[in-house]
Design a protein around this motif. Structure first.
Motif, short mmCIF file in Angstrom:
data_model
loop_
_atom_site.label_atom_id
_atom_site.label_comp_id
_atom_site.label_asym_id
_atom_site.label_seq_id
_atom_site.Cartn_x
_atom_site.Cartn_y
_atom_site.Cartn_z
N MET A 110 0.85 -1.20 0.00
CA MET A 110 0.00 0.00 0.00
C MET A 110 0.88 1.25 0.00
SD MET A 110 -3.19 0.37 2.61
CE MET A 110 -4.85 0.55 2.05
N LYS A 111 0.42 2.25 -0.74
CA LYS A 111 1.14 3.52 -0.78
C LYS A 111 1.17 4.16 0.61
CE LYS A 111 1.45 6.81 -4.53
NZ LYS A 111 0.73 7.72 -5.42
N LYS A 112 2.20 4.94 0.89
CA LYS A 112 2.28 5.63 2.17
C LYS A 112 1.80 7.08 2.01
CE LYS A 112 4.87 2.08 3.33
NZ LYS A 112 4.15 0.83 3.21
N ALA A 113 1.36 7.65 3.12
CA ALA A 113 1.05 9.08 3.13
C ALA A 113 2.10 9.79 3.98
CB ALA A 113 -0.33 9.31 3.72
N ILE A 114 2.54 10.92 3.49
CA ILE A 114 3.40 11.79 4.31
C ILE A 114 2.57 13.04 4.60
CG2 ILE A 114 5.56 13.07 4.51
CD1 ILE A 114 6.77 11.31 2.36
N VAL A 115 2.35 13.32 5.86
CA VAL A 115 1.62 14.52 6.26
C VAL A 115 2.60 15.38 7.04
CG1 VAL A 115 -0.32 15.43 7.58
CG2 VAL A 115 -0.55 13.22 6.42
N LEU A 136 -7.96 8.80 4.37
CA LEU A 136 -7.11 7.93 5.19
C LEU A 136 -7.34 6.44 4.90
CD1 LEU A 136 -7.06 9.90 8.55
CD2 LEU A 136 -5.08 9.32 7.15
N ASP A 137 -8.49 6.11 4.29
CA ASP A 137 -8.74 4.71 3.93
C ASP A 137 -7.69 4.17 2.96
OD1 ASP A 137 -11.00 4.88 5.44
OD2 ASP A 137 -12.37 5.14 3.75
N ASN A 138 -7.05 5.09 2.25
CA ASN A 138 -6.09 4.66 1.23
C ASN A 138 -4.72 4.30 1.78
OD1 ASN A 138 -8.03 5.11 -0.67
ND2 ASN A 138 -7.31 7.18 -1.20
N TYR A 139 -4.52 4.51 3.09
CA TYR A 139 -3.17 4.34 3.64
C TYR A 139 -3.23 3.56 4.94
CZ TYR A 139 -2.88 8.37 0.58
OH TYR A 139 -3.00 9.20 -0.51
N ASP A 140 -2.26 2.66 5.12
CA ASP A 140 -2.16 2.07 6.45
C ASP A 140 -0.97 2.62 7.22
OD1 ASP A 140 -0.20 0.69 5.16
OD2 ASP A 140 -1.32 -1.19 5.04
N THR A 141 -0.08 3.30 6.52
CA THR A 141 1.06 3.93 7.19
C THR A 141 1.08 5.42 6.88
OG1 THR A 141 2.37 1.91 7.01
CG2 THR A 141 3.59 3.96 7.36
N VAL A 142 1.20 6.20 7.92
CA VAL A 142 1.29 7.66 7.76
C VAL A 142 2.60 8.13 8.38
CG1 VAL A 142 0.26 9.89 8.38
CG2 VAL A 142 -1.23 7.95 7.84
#
Ligand SMILES: Cc1cc2nc3c(=O)[nH]c(=O)nc-3n(C[C@H](O)[C@H](O)[C@H](O)COP(=O)(O)O)c2cc1C
Length: 156
Positions: A1-6, A68-74
């Protein structure tokens, strides 16, 4: 899964690290922005920041367009403001539920980390591998090998 960087960055250090990391991993990047921008005068912001942190001010932010459903790691990146996360990051954590996410914090600071990690953990029980980076002025004092190690661990 793609990651999110916030991330939030007032004076550019945190953004610099986020830019480095996003070159090396597959991630979507989201910036937290205050609705009303802070003054460009650093000392004014240092004083106002103290007031906001001491009074737990949840400074208003622009909507962050993240599903946020699209990411399991932030990967959550913040500067330290008065021994904790910046007020706009506090607002983000109040509004966006990261409880079920694996959260990898990036914390930039000038040497006084305070209780930033503990405060993030109050919102994010699944914290792992925090990256803590010390700046002296605009110079990164922490060895870049620490960043490389953090990047290696993102996918593990
Ligand atoms: C309002 C304010 C408060 C700060 N408080 C702290 C602090 O408590 N401890 C610390 O080590 N650095 C503190 N700093 C320094 C920043 O954490 C450090 O320069 C950080 O890398 C800035 O990131 P940025 O350039 O992405 O905004 C503070 C800076 C500001 C503007």
């Amino acid at each position: 899964m793609k990651k999110a960087i916030v991330y939030y960055s007032y004076s550019g250090h945190t953004k610099r690290i986020v830019d480095m990391i996003k070159e090396k991993i597959d991630a979507d990047v989201f910036e937290i922005k205050p609705k009303e921008p802070y003054s460009t005068d650093y000392d004014t912001v240092v004083d106002l920041g103290q007031e906001e942190v001491n009074n737990n001010v949840l400074r208003e932010i622009e909507e962050v367009n993240i599903n946020l459903d699209n990411y399991d790691t932030v990967i959550l990146a913040t500067p330290v403001w008065w021994y904790t996360f910046a007020p706009v990051v506090h607002t983000f954590l109040e509004k966006y539920d990261l409880k079920d996410k694996t959260v990898m914090p990036i914390i930039t600071n000038g040497g006084w980390l305070g209780h930033t990690v503990e405060d993030i953990k109050k919102y994010c029980p699944n914290v792992r591998n925090e990256l803590i980076l010390k700046f002296d002025g605009n110079n990164l004092e922490t060895s870049s090998s620490v960043i490389d190690k953090f990047i290696e661990e993102i996918d593990n």
